[in-house]
Design an enzyme around this catalytic site. Structure first.
Site, short mmCIF file in Angstrom:
data_model
loop_
_atom_site.label_atom_id
_atom_site.label_comp_id
_atom_site.label_asym_id
_atom_site.label_seq_id
_atom_site.Cartn_x
_atom_site.Cartn_y
_atom_site.Cartn_z
N LYS A 22 36.88 -72.88 19.31
CA LYS A 22 37.27 -71.49 19.09
C LYS A 22 38.15 -71.00 20.23
O LYS A 22 39.20 -70.41 20.01
CB LYS A 22 36.01 -70.60 19.01
CG LYS A 22 36.30 -69.12 19.13
CD LYS A 22 35.04 -68.27 19.21
CE LYS A 22 34.47 -68.11 20.58
NZ LYS A 22 34.89 -66.94 21.36
N ASN A 23 37.69 -71.22 21.47
CA ASN A 23 38.39 -70.61 22.60
C ASN A 23 39.74 -71.23 22.88
O ASN A 23 40.52 -70.69 23.66
CB ASN A 23 37.50 -70.61 23.85
CG ASN A 23 36.42 -69.55 23.73
OD1 ASN A 23 36.47 -68.70 22.83
ND2 ASN A 23 35.42 -69.60 24.61
N CYS A 120 32.46 -54.88 26.82
CA CYS A 120 31.87 -56.01 26.11
C CYS A 120 30.41 -56.10 26.54
O CYS A 120 30.08 -55.69 27.65
CB CYS A 120 32.65 -57.25 26.52
SG CYS A 120 32.04 -58.78 25.89
N ARG A 125 34.54 -56.92 31.96
CA ARG A 125 35.68 -57.73 31.53
C ARG A 125 37.02 -56.98 31.57
O ARG A 125 37.67 -56.79 30.54
CB ARG A 125 35.43 -58.32 30.13
CG ARG A 125 34.18 -59.17 30.12
CD ARG A 125 33.97 -59.87 28.80
NE ARG A 125 34.80 -61.05 28.64
CZ ARG A 125 34.84 -61.77 27.52
NH1 ARG A 125 34.11 -61.41 26.50
NH2 ARG A 125 35.61 -62.82 27.45
N ASP A 310 29.09 -70.21 29.05
CA ASP A 310 28.88 -70.15 27.60
C ASP A 310 27.72 -71.05 27.14
O ASP A 310 27.40 -71.07 25.95
CB ASP A 310 30.16 -70.54 26.85
CG ASP A 310 31.25 -69.47 26.98
OD1 ASP A 310 30.94 -68.36 27.45
OD2 ASP A 310 32.40 -69.75 26.63
N ARG A 402 31.16 -65.58 14.59
CA ARG A 402 32.40 -65.52 15.37
C ARG A 402 32.75 -66.89 15.94
O ARG A 402 33.93 -67.18 16.14
CB ARG A 402 32.24 -64.53 16.53
CG ARG A 402 32.00 -63.13 16.07
CD ARG A 402 32.04 -62.19 17.22
NE ARG A 402 33.34 -62.29 17.88
CZ ARG A 402 33.78 -61.45 18.79
NH1 ARG A 402 33.04 -60.43 19.14
NH2 ARG A 402 34.96 -61.61 19.33
C1 EPZ Z 1 36.87 -66.94 28.49
O1 EPZ Z 1 36.77 -65.53 28.65
C2 EPZ Z 1 36.09 -67.27 27.25
N1 EPZ Z 1 36.65 -66.55 26.12
C3 EPZ Z 1 34.62 -66.89 27.45
O2 EPZ Z 1 33.90 -67.29 26.30
C4 EPZ Z 1 34.09 -67.63 28.66
O3 EPZ Z 1 32.76 -67.20 28.90
C5 EPZ Z 1 34.94 -67.31 29.89
O4 EPZ Z 1 36.33 -67.64 29.61
C6 EPZ Z 1 34.52 -68.08 31.13
O5 EPZ Z 1 34.55 -69.44 30.86
C7 EPZ Z 1 37.73 -67.00 25.52
O6 EPZ Z 1 38.32 -68.01 25.88
C8 EPZ Z 1 38.19 -66.22 24.34
P1 EPZ Z 1 37.59 -65.01 32.48
P2 EPZ Z 1 37.74 -64.78 29.65
O7 EPZ Z 1 38.85 -64.23 32.49
O8 EPZ Z 1 39.05 -65.46 29.67
C9 EPZ Z 1 36.67 -61.29 35.37
C10 EPZ Z 1 32.51 -66.98 24.43
O9 EPZ Z 1 31.29 -66.74 24.25
N2 EPZ Z 1 38.05 -60.82 35.11
O10 EPZ Z 1 37.61 -66.40 33.02
O11 EPZ Z 1 37.70 -63.34 29.30
C11 EPZ Z 1 35.79 -61.23 34.14
O12 EPZ Z 1 35.28 -59.93 33.94
C12 EPZ Z 1 33.31 -66.26 25.46
O13 EPZ Z 1 33.14 -67.80 23.73
C13 EPZ Z 1 38.55 -59.74 35.82
O14 EPZ Z 1 37.87 -59.14 36.65
O15 EPZ Z 1 36.97 -65.02 31.01
C14 EPZ Z 1 34.74 -62.28 34.48
O16 EPZ Z 1 33.76 -61.71 35.31
C15 EPZ Z 1 32.53 -65.20 26.18
N3 EPZ Z 1 39.85 -59.34 35.58
C16 EPZ Z 1 35.52 -63.33 35.27
O17 EPZ Z 1 36.74 -62.67 35.68
C17 EPZ Z 1 40.64 -59.98 34.68
O18 EPZ Z 1 41.81 -59.55 34.50
C18 EPZ Z 1 35.94 -64.57 34.47
O19 EPZ Z 1 36.49 -64.16 33.23
C19 EPZ Z 1 40.14 -61.08 33.97
C20 EPZ Z 1 38.84 -61.50 34.21
#
Ligand code: EPZ
Length: 429
Positions: A22-23, A120, A125, A310, A402
Site C-alpha cells: 500500500k505505502n 490523525c 503528523r 507499522d 484501507r
Molecule cells: C509513512 O508515513 C507511512 N505512511 C506510515 O504508515 C508509517 O508509519 C511511517 O511512514 C513511518 O514508517 C505512508 O507511507 C502512506 P514520516 P509518513 O513522515 O510518511 C513527523 C500505515 O499504517 N513529521 O516518516 O507520514 C511525523 O509526525 C502508515 O500504513 C513531521 O514532524 O511518516 C512522525 O512523527 C501510518 N513533519 C515522523 O516525522 C513532517 O513534515 C515520521 O513520519 C513529516 C513528518
C-alpha cells in the site's frame, strides 16, 4: 459499517500470498502525474486507500484502468494533461498521502492548491518538512484557510536539502518534486525505507536520474521530461510482518509467499528471540510455533532497517501471551498505543506511560467486543482475537480495508474462523 467476527483458539496452517505494498503503491500512483504517457503498475493492491487516491487523481486529470494482467492485478494511470491543480479537502482528508500531489503538480504545471491533510489518530503528523523541501526547490508557498498555494511559474530548480530527522513522506515528496527540476538535488538524512527504493526504481524506469535511494543520501539530476513505464509494486512488508505475527501468536505453520524476508528482518529476529521458528525462503518466509510458550522480548520502533512502527501494534498483541514482561517503545509517532486499551478488554496486562508500554504476558486472552482505531491497531485486534478463547467482534473495520487486501479470505485459507458482518447485518461468506 462492517465489522469482523472471529472465533479464536485455532492454529493457522497454510500459505498466504502477500500483496503489493500500500505505502508504495500510493506514491507510485502519484508519480503518474509527472508524465503525459501511461504508467503501468503491476502487483497493485486493491485497497480503500488506492481507491481514495484514485478519486483525487481522476479529479486532477488522470484516467485509471484496472485489470487482472498476467502478472496479477494492474493499473494503468494516464494523465495527458493536468486538468485541475486543485486538491480539495474532501479528497485529501480521506488519505493523508494525497498531500504528495503538491510537488508533482507544481513540477509539471507550475502551480498547485492542495488542502493540508489535518490531524490523525496516531499523532499530529505535520507536513512542515514537505513544505520546506518544496520551498527549497524554488516554489513560493503560501498558506490560507487550510490550503497550501504553491507556485513556480518558471519550474523548480535543484537544491541541497538536509532533513532534520527522517521522514518517509517528506523524502518521497522531495523526490517526486525534484525529478523534473533544473539541475541537481541532494537529499541528506533521507529515509531508507524499501518503498523509497521502489519509488526511485519506478521514476528511473520513467527516465529520471535518481541514485542513492535506500541510503541516507539521494542524488537526483533533473530531466526535462519523463515517459511512461511499467513497474511492479514492491511486496507489502507490513502485510507480511502482520501475518508472520499472527502465525506466531496462534501457533501452527504458515508460509508467506510473493514477499522478501530481508524486508522484515528486524521483526524476524525478534520473533526468533521470542521462541518462534523462522525459515527464510526464496520467495518469503515460513513461520512456525508448536505450542511452546512465547518469551517476552523488548522492542523499540525505529526508521528502516529498524523495527517498523507499522508492526508495533501487532507485536504488542503477540507479547500479551509471552512469558515475562516486554517493554515496547514507540519512537516515531506520539500517540500510537490506541490498541492497548482494546487489547486490555481481551484480558491483556498492559501499562502505558508516555512512549513506553509494559506488557506482562497472561496465560490466555478471552474474546470480547473491541473497536478498531487505525489501520495497524485494528489488525492487532484481529490477531489477538484469533488467539483468544471464544468470540471477538472487531467493529469499525473500514480502517482494515484501507490497507489489508482480502484479509478474511487469506486468514480463512489458513483455517481461521473469521467472518465479515456487513453493516446491514448480513455475513460475507
Ligand atoms: C509513512 O508515513 C507511512 N505512511 C506510515 O504508515 C508509517 O508509519 C511511517 O511512514 C513511518 O514508517 C505512508 O507511507 C502512506 P514520516 P509518513 O513522515 O510518511 C513527523 C500505515 O499504517 N513529521 O516518516 O507520514 C511525523 O509526525 C502508515 O500504513 C513531521 O514532524 O511518516 C512522525 O512523527 C501510518 N513533519 C515522523 O516525522 C513532517 O513534515 C515520521 O513520519 C513529516 C513528518
Amino acid at each position: 459499517m462492517d465489522s469482523i467476527a472471529i472465533t479464536g483458539g485455532g492454529q493457522l496452517k497454510g500459505q498466504i500470498p502477500i500483496s503489493g505494498a500500500k505505502n508504495s503503491a500510493i506514491k507510485l500512483m502519484v508519480a503518474s502525474l509527472l508524465t503525459d504517457e501511461p504508467l503501468r503498475l503491476t502487483n497493485m493492491p486493491r485497497l480503500a486507500d488506492t481507491r481514495f487516491l484514485g478519486k483525487l487523481l481522476n479529479h486532477l486529470g488522470t484516467s485509471i484502468v484496472e485489470s487482472d494482467g498476467p502478472d496479477g492485478p494492474e493499473s494503468v494511470l494516464h494523465t495527458p494533461t493536468i486538468r485541475s491543480h486543485f486538491a480539495p479537502y474532501d479528497l485529501v482528508r480521506q488519505m493523508r498521502a494525497s498531500f504528495n500531489v503538491l510537488g508533482p503538480l507544481v513540477a509539471r504545471n507550475g502551480q498547485a492548491k492542495v488542502s493540508l491533510p489535518g490531524g490523525c489518530t496516531i499523532g499530529a503528523r505535520p507536513v512542515d518538512l514537505h513544505l520546506k523541501a518544496i520551498e527549497a526547490l524554488g516554489a513560493q508557498i503560501d498558506l490560507h484557510e487550510g490550503y497550501v498555494y504553491a507556485q513556480a511559474p518558471r519550474g523548480l530548480r535543484g537544491a541541497e536539502i538536509e532533513f532534520p530527522f527522517v521522514s518517509v513522506g517528506a523524502t518521497e515528496h522531495a523526490m517526486l518534486s525534484a525529478v523534473l527540476a533544473k539541475g541537481e538535488t541532494v537529499l541528506s538524512n533521507a529515509a531508507c525505507e524499501p518503498e523509497i527504493e521502489d519509488l526511485a526504481d519506478c521514476l528511473n524506469a520513467m527516465g529520471a536520474q535518481v541514485s542513492g535511494a535506500g541510503t541516507p543520501v539521494i542524488r537526483i539530476v533533473g530531466v526535462d521530461r519523463l515517459s511512461g513505464a511499467t513497474h511492479a509494486v514492491i511486496t507489502d512488508r507490513i502485510e507480511a510482518g502482520t501475518y508472520a505475527v499472527a502465525a506466531a501468536m496462534t501457533g501452527g505453520e504458515v508460509r508467506l509467499t510473493n514477499t522478501r524476508a530481508d524486508l522484515i528482518e528486524a521483526l524476524l529476529v525478534k520473533l526468533e528471540e521470542a521462541g518462534v521458528g523462522v525459515t527464510r525462503t526464496n520467495d518469503g518466509v515460513v513461520i512456525r510455533r508448536n505450542g511452546s510458550r512465547l518469551k517476552a522480548v523488548n522492542v523499540d520502533t525505529a526508521p528502516y532497517p529498524g523495527f517498523a512502527t507499522d508492526l508495533q501494534a501487532q507485536f504488542m498483541a503477540l507479547m500479551t501471551l509471552a512469558e515475562g514482561e516486554s517493554v515496547i517503545r514507540e519512537t516515531i509517532f506520539e500517540n500510537r498505543f490506541m490498541h492497548a486499551p482494546e487489547l486490555r478488554r481481551l484480558g491483556a496486562d498492559i501499562v502505558v506511560s508516555g512512549p513506553e508500554a509494559r506488557v506482562t504476558g497472561v496465560d490466555h486472552l478471552e474474546g470480547a467486543p473491541v473497536m478498531a482505531t487505525d489501520l495497524r491497531a485494528s489488525v492487532s485486534l484481529v490477531i489477538a482475537g484469533l488467539a483468544a478463547r471464544g468470540n471477538t467482534h472487531v467493529s469499525r473495520v473500514y480502517h482494515l480495508d484501507r490497507g489489508f487486501e482480502r484479509l478474511e479470505e487469506k486468514l480463512t485459507a489458513c483455517g481461521a474462523d473469521v467472518r465479515r458482518i456487513k453493516g446491514d447485518g448480513s455475513v460475507d461468506e
